[in-house]
Each structure stands twice: as C-alpha cells, then as structure tokens.
Write a protein that holds these residues in place. Structure first.
Motif, PDB file in Angstrom:
ATOM      1  N   GLN A 176      -0.675  33.655  34.706  1.00 13.74           N
ATOM      2  CA  GLN A 176      -1.606  34.092  33.676  1.00 13.74           C
ATOM      3  C   GLN A 176      -1.000  35.135  32.736  1.00 13.74           C
ATOM      4  N   MET A 177       0.005  35.869  33.185  1.00 20.37           N
ATOM      5  CA  MET A 177       0.607  36.923  32.370  1.00 20.37           C
ATOM      6  C   MET A 177       1.162  36.390  31.061  1.00 20.37           C
ATOM      7  N   MET A 178       1.554  35.101  31.018  1.00 10.13           N
ATOM      8  CA  MET A 178       2.146  34.530  29.807  1.00 10.13           C
ATOM      9  C   MET A 178       1.152  34.530  28.657  1.00 10.13           C
ATOM     10  N   LEU A 179      -0.136  34.645  28.941  1.00 11.29           N
ATOM     11  CA  LEU A 179      -1.133  34.689  27.878  1.00 11.29           C
ATOM     12  C   LEU A 179      -0.969  35.930  27.009  1.00 11.29           C
ATOM     13  N   ALA A 180      -0.241  36.930  27.506  1.00 10.45           N
ATOM     14  CA  ALA A 180       0.001  38.143  26.720  1.00 10.45           C
ATOM     15  C   ALA A 180       1.135  37.950  25.720  1.00 10.45           C
ATOM     16  N   PHE A 181       1.927  36.903  25.864  1.00  6.04           N
ATOM     17  CA  PHE A 181       3.096  36.729  24.996  1.00  6.04           C
ATOM     18  C   PHE A 181       2.728  36.568  23.525  1.00  6.04           C
ATOM     19  N   PRO A 182       1.707  35.761  23.165  1.00  2.77           N
ATOM     20  CA  PRO A 182       1.344  35.669  21.743  1.00  2.77           C
ATOM     21  C   PRO A 182       0.955  37.017  21.144  1.00  2.77           C
ATOM     22  N   ALA A 183       0.339  37.894  21.941  1.00  2.61           N
ATOM     23  CA  ALA A 183      -0.008  39.224  21.435  1.00  2.61           C
ATOM     24  C   ALA A 183       1.252  40.003  21.072  1.00  2.61           C
ATOM     25  N   LEU A 184       2.287  39.850  21.888  1.00  6.99           N
ATOM     26  CA  LEU A 184       3.579  40.485  21.595  1.00  6.99           C
ATOM     27  C   LEU A 184       4.123  39.993  20.250  1.00  6.99           C
ATOM     28  N   MET A 185       4.033  38.693  20.020  1.00 11.85           N
ATOM     29  CA  MET A 185       4.509  38.118  18.765  1.00 11.85           C
ATOM     30  C   MET A 185       3.757  38.705  17.569  1.00 11.85           C
TER      31      MET A 185
END
Length: 527
Positions: A176-185
């Motif tokens: 589920q942590m990968m859902l934070a990646f777009p926020a990083l972008m």
C-alpha cells in the motif's frame, strides 16, 4: 566540489560492477548456509501458501507477493532455495537501480559511494536473505524514482511515462505504501521551478491515473470481503496512553532500531544530510532537490508518528532509498554542501564492520552447532515437524479423504503446508470466531463435510478431546501421538489427532466470505 572527471568515471563504474559481483557470489554462499541451517520464516511460508491460491488481494496485503511465491514455487518445485534466491535477485536489482539513479543525478564516484553505503547496512543484508513484501516494493520504488526523473528530463517521451505508469501499478500491487509515490511526483513538480510545467503535462497525470488504476481490483476484492485489509491496516495505528518513562523507552526504541539496521554512523549521516538539505533548500541544485523532497518530508512525518506509537522498521524503508543518495552527495561535498571526509570515512568503517560481523555470524552459526541456539528456534524444526506430520497422515485409514488442520498461530498452518512433503491444503481453526488471517477468508473445513481430519494442536497436552467445538463437529476423535522436535532448550511440539467423519462446521467470519460456487457444489455433493 567538482564532479568526477570523465576519465575516472569508467574506473568507478568498473569498481561498482566488480564489487557487486563479489558481493553477489558471497551472498549466494551465505544463502546456501542459511537454507541449510534455517527454515522459512513464518511470513515467508504464509505468503508461499497465498501463492498456491492466486487472488486479487489477501487478508493483509495486495497480491504481488502471493503471485511471486506462486511463480517461484512453479519454477523451483516449491524449493526453499528458490524463495531465498528470489530475495537475493530482487535485492541485487534494487541496488543496481540505486546506483543508476545516483549516476544519472550526480557522477560515478557518488553512485559508487551511495551503493556502498546501502550495501554496508544490516537492512540490506536482511533484504537479500528473506523474501517479504518489502523486496518487490523497494524494487518498484527505486525504479519509479529513476523513471520519473528520466521522464521529467524528457517530458514528451510517451515510453518513459508508460513505463513509469506500469511501475507505479506493480508497486501498488506490492504494498500500500506505493500509493504515496504519486504525491512525491506532484510535490517535486510543484516545488521545482524547472519542473512546474509537468503539472500541465497530461502525460504525467495519465501515468499517475493509469498506475493507480491497478488498485481497482484490489478495492473490488476488499468490497466483497468487508474491507478486511483496511481494517487490518487500521490496527497498525492503534495506540494507548503510556507513562512518560514508557513513552520515552518506546520512542528511543524506534530511533534505536533505525540506527541499528542502517548502522549508527550512516544513520547519523542520513539525518545530517537531510537537515543540511532542508536548511539550504533554496540553494540546492535540481538533482539534490529531487532526492531531498523524496526523502526528508516523509521521514519527518514518520519521526512525528514515532512520538505517538511504535513504528515497524520497514515502514519508512522506501523513503530511505533517496536519503542514501542524498547522503552520498553530501559526503562528497556537492555544492552547496561542504566536504565532510570524516563522516564518509567513519560511516564506511562502522557500516563495514557491522555488516562483516553479521555475515560472519551467519556463516559461523549456520555451519556449526551454534545453529541450535534458542534465539533461532522460530526458524528451525519445521522441516522435521512437517516430515513427522506427513508420516501420521500417511498412516490414516483414508489419506485421500483426510484433510489437515493446524491450531494456534497462522504460521503453524503455513509452515506445515510448506514442509509436509505432500504440501497438503492445511486449514486453521480460529477460536475467536473472527477473521485473523487469510485462512479464515478461504473456505474452511465446511467444504470437507464427510471427510476425516488430521489435527495438529501445538503443545504436549491432549486438550482437543475436551474441546466441545471439535467433539460435536466430528463423529469421534482419536489421539494418535505427538510430534516432538528438540531445539536446544526449546521444543517444537504438536499433539496429533485423527477426527473421523466431519458432520458440520461453522465458517469463521462467514459474513465477509464471497460465495464460492465450486466449494458450495462440492459440499452439496458430499452431503
């Protein structure tokens, strides 16, 4: 400080590849010793059992680890070494990508330093020995960082954005942590002046939307199962009031564990580099700003969360990846940082010493009688217990009409399923009558009405004969003996029963089970 001259780049690149080859060969040796001296960890066996029943989600995690285990089992014949070797391959690939990111952002020497800093951590050693959900997540996360940077460098390249979308999608299916990646972008695009045009680039938005669309079947699965994964995840954030002394101890434990797995001096360098980058944020070059934004804000949030509750050391692992690259640039003295040669020297010395100690300890322990020490009891004895359980199963009157049930922790069912030579479908009984693992989501013994059961109860006492749940569910129950595996001062022990003719069984957590047409038809036929 100037970047590495072009004439030296090939030297540092060659050093990296030679180092990687040497480490890979050495870790194969350690892996083989580990396989010979330790059984699968409970979670590894649990995920392997998931792999035998592919689905779009499982009780606590998205499906990728289960799918991977299924493929590994099919390719290696469910061999233990296959699982260990997969962990080594994923960890090595992640290290190569970390090196590549640092090479693209800075230079060959900084990339070499970043890779060495990562290599010389206990966390990296564990990542290459145990196959958990963090291995595919970190691979996708690091590859996502690289692809996003490359896409930002050439924002009109559809291929790069498509590759990024796929990586986000596969990462989302990993953890589920990968859902934070777009926020990083989005944060990087908003903060970096040179990259604000990305916010108007439909390719980036499509990459985000397409990548996150991979979560749709996971959500549909959860909708059909009362959002059980969300309920499980919420428990990670439960907290209780503590005295000041216990709060201080817990907070210190959170920090201490992070410092230990990333080695103390390197951990201090990571923190110092992030603090320096935040202070000098207006002067940072675009590459430095990228790795700072990809690490410092999220790790600061985890630090605040650690003041509230206990933090598992692997939770912030993805955000430490760019932190290592930032620390390497800081140690190398990239402007506006100042050169800190003492930090680099002692970080490598302490990290190297600790990792050498860990690997030597593994070699010594698993190649000598020291593998019998009590602290390793959870990783031993399962293979022997599985073989003895199989012997009991082979002696029942109707082996083909007898299912296996393990009581106690979910690891008992998973380890028996893996280490019994026939790899039977193992059921689990949950006394709380609530869903506590994937075993309660899958159809239970209710699909085996009319069958016998070989029941494995942890412990030496034959208590099952007095358990009303079982005495009323079966026609009769016979005590068949016990499994006893000495483990130094500890003992792995199970009482073994043969329960005849299952008459009825109440499904655990039946309210969240999706109807299984095949199972229901099978029940009707047996009735």
């Amino acid at each position: 400080m100037s970047v590495t001259p072009a004439s030296d780049s090939s030297t540092w690149l060659n050093r990296f590849w030679w180092l990687l080859a040497a480490v890979f060969i050495a870790r194969i040796g350690v892996m083989l010793l580990f396989v010979n001296g330790a059984d699968l960890a409970g979670d590894e066996a649990y995920y392997w059992d998931w792999g035998r029943r592919p689905d779009w989600c499982y009780y606590s995690k998205p499906p990728m680890i289960g799918w991977m285990m299924g493929v590994i089992g099919a390719l290696t014949g469910n061999a233990e070494w296959g699982i260990r070797f997969a962990a080594l391959l994923l960890g090595t690939a992640t290290l190569v990508i970390i090196h590549r990111i640092a090479l693209v952002l800075f230079d060959a020497r900084t990339a070499f330093l970043a890779a060495v800093l990562v290599l010389l951590t206990i966390a990296n050693a564990g990542l290459n020995l145990l196959l958990t959900i963090d291995a595919p997540l970190l691979l996708c996360w690091t590859l996502g960082l690289l692809l996003f940077w490359l896409a930002a460098q050439k924002p009109t390249c559809n291929t790069r954005w498509l590759a990024l979308a796929l990586v986000i999608g596969f990462g989302t299916l990993s953890k589920q942590m990968m859902l934070a990646f777009p926020a990083l972008m989005l944060v990087f695009a908003a903060v970096s002046r040179e990259d604000r045009a990305l916010l108007r680039n439909p390719r980036m938005w499509l990459a985000i939307l397409c990548g996150m669309a991979f979560i749709i079947p996971v959500l549909q699965w959860n909708q059909n199962h009362a959002w059980i994964t969300l309920e499980h995840t919420k428990h990670h954030f439960d907290t209780s009031s503590l005295s000041f002394g216990r709060w201080l101890s817990r907070t210190g434990e959170n920090v201490g564990l992070q410092a230990l797995i990333y080695t103390p001096v390197t951990f201090a360098a990571l923190v110092a580099a992030m603090i320096a980058a935040v202070k000098l944020r207006k002067q940072l070059s675009r590459p430095l700003l990228f790795v700072m934004l990809a690490s410092a804000p999220a790790l600061a949030c985890f630090a605040l969360l650690a003041l509230r509750q206990r933090i598992n050391p692997n939770w912030p692992a993805a955000f430490f990846v760019p932190a290592f690259i930032l620390a390497a640039a800081w140690l190398r003295g990239f402007a506006p940082f100042k050169l800190h040669p003492g930090w680099e020297r002692w970080s490598l010395r302490v990290g190297g010493a600790l990792v050498l100690i860990v690997h030597l300890a593994l070699v010594i322990i698993f190649s000598t009688e020291l593998k019998g020490i009590d602290k390793l009891a959870s990783l031993r004895g399962w293979q022997e217990a599985g073989i003895e359980a199989q012997e009991f199963l082979d002696l029942v009157p109707e082996p083909e009409n007898t299912f296996v049930m393990a009581l106690g922790h979910r690891y008992h069912a998973a380890e028996m399923a893996f280490y019994m030579p026939s790899h039977p479908r193992v059921y689990r009984w949950e006394p709380s009558d609530t869903v506590q693992s994937q075993y309660e989501i899958w159809p239970g013994p209710e699909e085996r009405i009319g069958s016998d059961a070989l029941i494995l109860e942890p412990g030496p006492v034959a208590a099952l004969l007095q358990n009303v749940v079982f005495t009323t569910a079966f026609e009769k129950i016979e005590y068949r003996g016990n499994i006893r595996i000495p483990l130094g001062k500890e003992t792995r022990e199970f009482s073994v029963y043969l329960a005849r003719n299952l008459k009825s069984w109440k499904p655990v957590g039946s309210s969240i089970k999706a109807p299984d047409k095949t199972s229901q038809e099978g029940i009707q036929e047996r009735r």
